[in-house]
Design an enzyme around this catalytic site. Structure first.
Site, PDB file in Angstrom:
ATOM      1  N   HIS A 188      -3.214   6.180   4.640  1.00  0.00           N
ATOM      2  CA  HIS A 188      -1.646   6.683   5.084  1.00  0.00           C
ATOM      3  C   HIS A 188      -1.335   7.937   4.459  1.00  0.00           C
ATOM      4  CE1 HIS A 188      -1.473   2.365   6.675  1.00  0.00           C
ATOM      5  NE2 HIS A 188      -0.996   1.975   5.572  1.00  0.00           N
ATOM      6  N   CYS A 233       0.805  -1.250   0.059  1.00  0.00           N
ATOM      7  CA  CYS A 233       0.073   0.239   0.080  1.00  0.00           C
ATOM      8  C   CYS A 233       0.895   1.342   0.070  1.00  0.00           C
ATOM      9  CB  CYS A 233      -1.081  -0.047   1.214  1.00  0.00           C
ATOM     10  SG  CYS A 233      -0.207  -0.393   2.656  1.00  0.00           S
TER      11      CYS A 233
END
Length: 336
Positions: free
Chosen positions: A240, A128
């Site tokens: 994130h 990711c």
């Protein structure tokens, strides 16, 4: 067109279902797989109810065209042959095959065409943190070749799965109630803390998460780019963030980079410091794009530029990226 989802009850599996509700993915039939514990559960997609089947070594994938798998590396390795035996393309969200030479590692905005060359019928979804970074870096690479990158990540609790989110939530409740906080999923208390440690440490002092960003970026971008990363867990529930310093062969102005980001599919620019507008995970969780802001010259390097980016790691960092690969294969006629 028959599509399978493997690991449907997990966080990424559930995100697949939400994405299928909103995107016009061209499929005729959908089949869901899970562990013995998940078998028998039902989920509804676009008004139709599906029952989860137990993933087994049998002929259940005989008519499947694309399998979106997110059940962990060990499961992916064990069942890869079963899933691909009859010709299904396996788009795998685990780390199992990412660095295998004969498995393409794909971010559609960056290297979609690599998906056409999958001799083992396996395509890997990157980590990711790598996905959101390379989408932004592609805009910069379009202007001048990138030689090196320094990046610090600020990774949410959901990057550690449902248990990570549950632990952060429980620590909040326990703190408010005056109870002792329980630490199980993370190396240390995550509430009111930042932990510069994601995944296990390797012999060179970097963690596996940090080395993924080094190795995966080079493979995806077909580049000699050098990446030095520090990955940090923060008490954010979802999405994130990354602070990125990049050096290019030729200087690139903030204005040029901003304009290139605005042109690129998959990037949204939020960059208005005067109005206190910049990407933040608080209001970008659940969104599809990689959000870029705080674009400025690197004061320490005349060929450097620095910026901030945020993306939902369950969405673009996992499920959406895999679905976009599937869409590309269908649109290009690779899968019919």
């Amino acid at each position: 067109m028959k599509i399978a989802i493997v690991g449907v009850s997990g966080a990424v599996g559930q995100e697949f279902l939400r994405i299928f509700e909103t995107r016009n993915l061209a499929y005729d039939e959908l089949v869901l797989f899970g562990s013995a514990r998940s078998a028998g559960k039902t989920y509804t997609v676009k008004g139709k109810t599906y029952t989860v089947k137990e993933l087994q070594h049998n002929d259940d994938f005989k008519d499947v065209d694309i399998a979106l798998t997110s059940a962990g590396a060990s499961t992916s390795k064990e069942f890869a042959d079963t899933i691909t035996k009859y010709g299904a393309i396996m788009i795998d969200n685990s780390s199992a095959f990412r660095m295998d030479e004969d498995v393409p590692l794909v971010v559609p905005e960056v290297n979609a065409a690599d998906a056409k060359n999958a001799p083992r019928r396996i395509i890997a979804n990157p980590n990711c943190t790598t996905i959101q970074m390379v989408v932004a870096l592609k805009a910069l690479e379009n202007l001048s070749h990138i030689t090196r990158v320094h990046v610090s990540s600020y990774q949410s609790a959901s990057g550690a799965g449902a248990m990570g989110m549950a632990e952060l939530e429980q620590q909040v409740k326990d703190f408010v109630a005056g109870k002792e906080l329980t630490v199980e999923k993370f190396a240390h208390q995550i509430l009111f803390n930042v932990i510069p440690h994601i995944d296990v440490f390797t012999d060179n002092g970097y963690t596996k998460e940090e080395m993924k960003m080094f190795n995966e970026t080079r493979k995806i971008m077909h580049s000699d780019i050098q990446v030095s990363a520090t990955t940090v867990r923060v008490p954010v529930m979802r999405a994130h963030s990354e602070s990125i310093w990049a050096e290019t062969v030729e200087p690139v102005s903030p204005e040029a980079f901003r304009a290139e980001c605005e042109k690129m599919q998959g990037i949204t620019v939020i960059d208005n410091p005067a109005g206190k507008e910049y990407p933040m995970p608080f209001n970008l969780a659940g969104k599809d794009d990689v959000y870029v802001g705080r674009i400025r010259k690197d004061l320490a390097n005349p060929n450097g530029i620095t910026f901030w980016c945020v993306s939902d790691q369950i969405r673009k960092g996992a499920a959406l990226n895999a679905v976009q690969i599937a869409e590309y294969l269908i649109n290009e006629g690779v899968v019919k």
